[in-house]
Design an enzyme around this catalytic site. Structure first.
Site, PDB file in Angstrom:
ATOM      1  N   ARG A  46      -4.688  -8.383  20.172  1.00  0.00           N
ATOM      2  CA  ARG A  46      -4.833  -7.125  19.421  1.00  0.00           C
ATOM      3  C   ARG A  46      -4.117  -5.993  20.164  1.00  0.00           C
ATOM      4  NH1 ARG A  46      -8.868  -3.964  20.515  1.00  0.00           N
ATOM      5  NH2 ARG A  46     -10.493  -5.523  20.659  1.00  0.00           N
ATOM      6  N   TYR A  98       4.088   5.395  -3.787  1.00  0.00           N
ATOM      7  CA  TYR A  98       3.509   4.083  -4.092  1.00  0.00           C
ATOM      8  C   TYR A  98       2.018   4.278  -4.455  1.00  0.00           C
ATOM      9  CZ  TYR A  98       1.180  -0.314  -3.168  1.00  0.00           C
ATOM     10  OH  TYR A  98       0.376  -1.405  -3.265  1.00  0.00           O
ATOM     11  N   ASP A 170       8.627   7.225   4.315  1.00  0.00           N
ATOM     12  CA  ASP A 170       8.510   5.819   3.954  1.00  0.00           C
ATOM     13  C   ASP A 170       9.902   5.338   3.544  1.00  0.00           C
ATOM     14  OD1 ASP A 170       8.187   3.401   2.574  1.00  0.00           O
ATOM     15  OD2 ASP A 170       6.188   3.921   1.859  1.00  0.00           O
ATOM     16  N   LYS A 195       8.637  -5.731   2.163  1.00  0.00           N
ATOM     17  CA  LYS A 195       9.760  -5.561   1.240  1.00  0.00           C
ATOM     18  C   LYS A 195      11.066  -6.075   1.879  1.00  0.00           C
ATOM     19  CE  LYS A 195       6.855  -3.497  -1.586  1.00  0.00           C
ATOM     20  NZ  LYS A 195       5.564  -3.595  -0.914  1.00  0.00           N
TER      21      LYS A 195
HETATM   22  N1  PLP Z   1       5.276   1.857   0.605  1.00  0.00           N
HETATM   23  C1  PLP Z   1       5.898   1.478  -0.521  1.00  0.00           C
HETATM   24  C2  PLP Z   1       7.102   2.249  -0.983  1.00  0.00           C
HETATM   25  C3  PLP Z   1       5.435   0.385  -1.261  1.00  0.00           C
HETATM   26  O1  PLP Z   1       6.041   0.039  -2.386  1.00  0.00           O
HETATM   27  C4  PLP Z   1       4.301  -0.329  -0.772  1.00  0.00           C
HETATM   28  C5  PLP Z   1       3.789  -1.514  -1.487  1.00  0.00           C
HETATM   29  O2  PLP Z   1       4.258  -1.885  -2.536  1.00  0.00           O
HETATM   30  C6  PLP Z   1       3.670   0.122   0.381  1.00  0.00           C
HETATM   31  C7  PLP Z   1       4.197   1.201   1.064  1.00  0.00           C
HETATM   32  C8  PLP Z   1       2.459  -0.589   0.917  1.00  0.00           C
HETATM   33  O3  PLP Z   1       2.851  -1.738   1.586  1.00  0.00           O
HETATM   34  P1  PLP Z   1       1.989  -3.101   1.646  1.00  0.00           P
HETATM   35  O4  PLP Z   1       1.902  -3.619   0.244  1.00  0.00           O
HETATM   36  O5  PLP Z   1       2.789  -3.943   2.561  1.00  0.00           O
HETATM   37  O6  PLP Z   1       0.661  -2.746   2.171  1.00  0.00           O
END
Ligand code: PLP
Length: 379
Positions: A46, A98, A170, A195
């Site tokens: 961890r 998101y 992000d 992704k």
């Molecule tokens: N940021 C974006 C732009 C996303 O599209 C997503 C999920 O689809 C996330 C963050 C969250 O990521 P995770 O699904 O890996 O938790």
């Protein structure tokens, strides 16, 4: 070294006397200590794990940052960023986020006394107008998801720094190959590693990269204190997927550009949202801050029923909430990835119900266009 070389030329296993070409999976929860009163480099996974360390260093290097951190999901990475705040602090976020980020911001953070206000960050003037002494974090995606709006990252970084506010970007839709927010002045770059970093739909993971050492220490403290780090096997898979990021992204982006042009010219398509098209509102800014429009695009077809028929009729585009995989996927964001946006927020967001989002994969372009053309002709 150039990007493609950096993707494959790194030390896969520091200190390993067998010099493996690929990073071993240190599938261990704990490490034996030589002494009872002092720790070695690793003691407990961890807190630190050699497989994760290689991945974290590699992602940090690709984002031109000094420290990287990998988490069990993108959401765990986002949650960690919000842990930098305390009661009374406020987040100023772009409204096109998101759905899961919206859910966390709107339904969880209030419990800790943190408030979130949404602005249209595609005009940096709105950030200037809306910032208050309580604002501690500005949070955006660019391109945004699912409307592919472009945020001027340099302009917002300048505002944030002037006022001493953290700026987190992000970067999931672009990947470090196409955009490096730290170079544009962001303090934290965030990825849903699920992704493009992974690219194969076989890992759920998240990443944060920073330059500031004090911020890095705080994030490390939180990662260890909350136990949100990515496990060794997932780190291995991510390291493996990451090596082909440029190859995948080049192919996916090339296909996406042609698909976007095809959709723009199609009489059944109403609007195409893709920042690689010259008539996109954010095209000029995208040209200055990124290296292309990426491989995610959205379009509208007039009604939810038509969108549903296209999604369900597609043979090559598989219905899936995610994006960034080598397989092409299709989704109706309002009903899928963004269904978790709280109802009160949904009303103020202009995500159309007939919006289809595509993530373009590495298949043959003719097959991609053939499938979409066939579905469009059928509505
Ligand atoms: N940021 C974006 C732009 C996303 O599209 C997503 C999920 O689809 C996330 C963050 C969250 O990521 P995770 O699904 O890996 O938790």
């Amino acid at each position: 070294m150039k990007f493609a070389s950096r993707l494959v030329n790194f030390d896969p296993s520091p200190l390993d006397r067998f010099r493996p070409m690929s990073t071993p999976i240190y599938q261990t929860a704990t490490f034996e200590q030589e002494f009872a009163d002092s720790f070695g480099e690793y003691d407990y996974s961890r807190s630190g794990n050699p497989t994760r360390k290689v991945l974290e260093d590699q992602i940090a290097a690709l984002e031109n940052g000094t420290r990287g951190f990998c988490f069990s999901s993108g959401m765990a990475a986002i949650a960690t960023v919000t842990r930098l705040l305390q009661a009374g602090d406020e987040i100023l976020a772009d409204w096109d986020l998101y759905g899961g980020a919206n859910r966390l911001f709107s339904k969880v953070l209030g419990r800790s006394g943190i408030t979130v206000r949404y602005v249209d960050a595609s005009d940096p003037g709105n950030i200037v107008d809306q910032i208050t002494p309580a604002t501690r974090l500005i949070y955006v995606e660019s391109p945004t998801n699912p409307l592919l709006r472009i945020i001027d990252l340099k302009a917002i970084a300048a505002v944030a720094h002037k006022l001493g506010v953290l700026f987190c970007v992000d970067n999931s839709t672009m990947s470090p190959y196409l955009q490096n927010p730290l170079d544009l002045g962001a303090d934290i770059v965030l990825h849903s590693a699920t992704k493009f970093l992974c690219g194969h739909s076989d890992v759920t993971g998240g990443a944060l990269v920073v330059n500031d050492l004090k911020l890095a220490e705080e994030i490390y403290f939180l990662q260890n204190a909350e136990g949100s780090a990515l496990g060794p096997f997932d780190c291995f898979l991510l390291l493996r997927g990451l090596k082909t990021l440029k190859l995948r992204m080049d192919a996916q982006q090339r296909n996406a550009e042609t698909v976007a042009q095809f959709l723009s010219a199609h009489p059944k398509v109403q609007s195409v949202y893709y920042p690689g098209l010259a008539d996109h509102r954010g095209f000029a800014i995208q040209q200055t801050q990124a290296r292309g429009g990426g491989a995610v695009l959205s379009f509208t077809v007039g009604s939810h029923e038509a969108a549903k028929r296209i999604a369900e009729g597609s043979k090559l585009f598989r219905i899936s909430v995610s994006f960034g995989s080598i397989n092409s996927t299709i989704s109706i964001p309002l009903r899928m990835s963004h269904a978790s946006v709280p109802v009160e927020l949904r009303a103020s967001r202009s995500v159309p119900e007939d919006l289809l989002r595509l993530s373009i994969g590495i298949e043959d372009l003719e097959d991609q266009i053939g499938d979409l053309g066939h579905q469009l002709d059928a509505i």
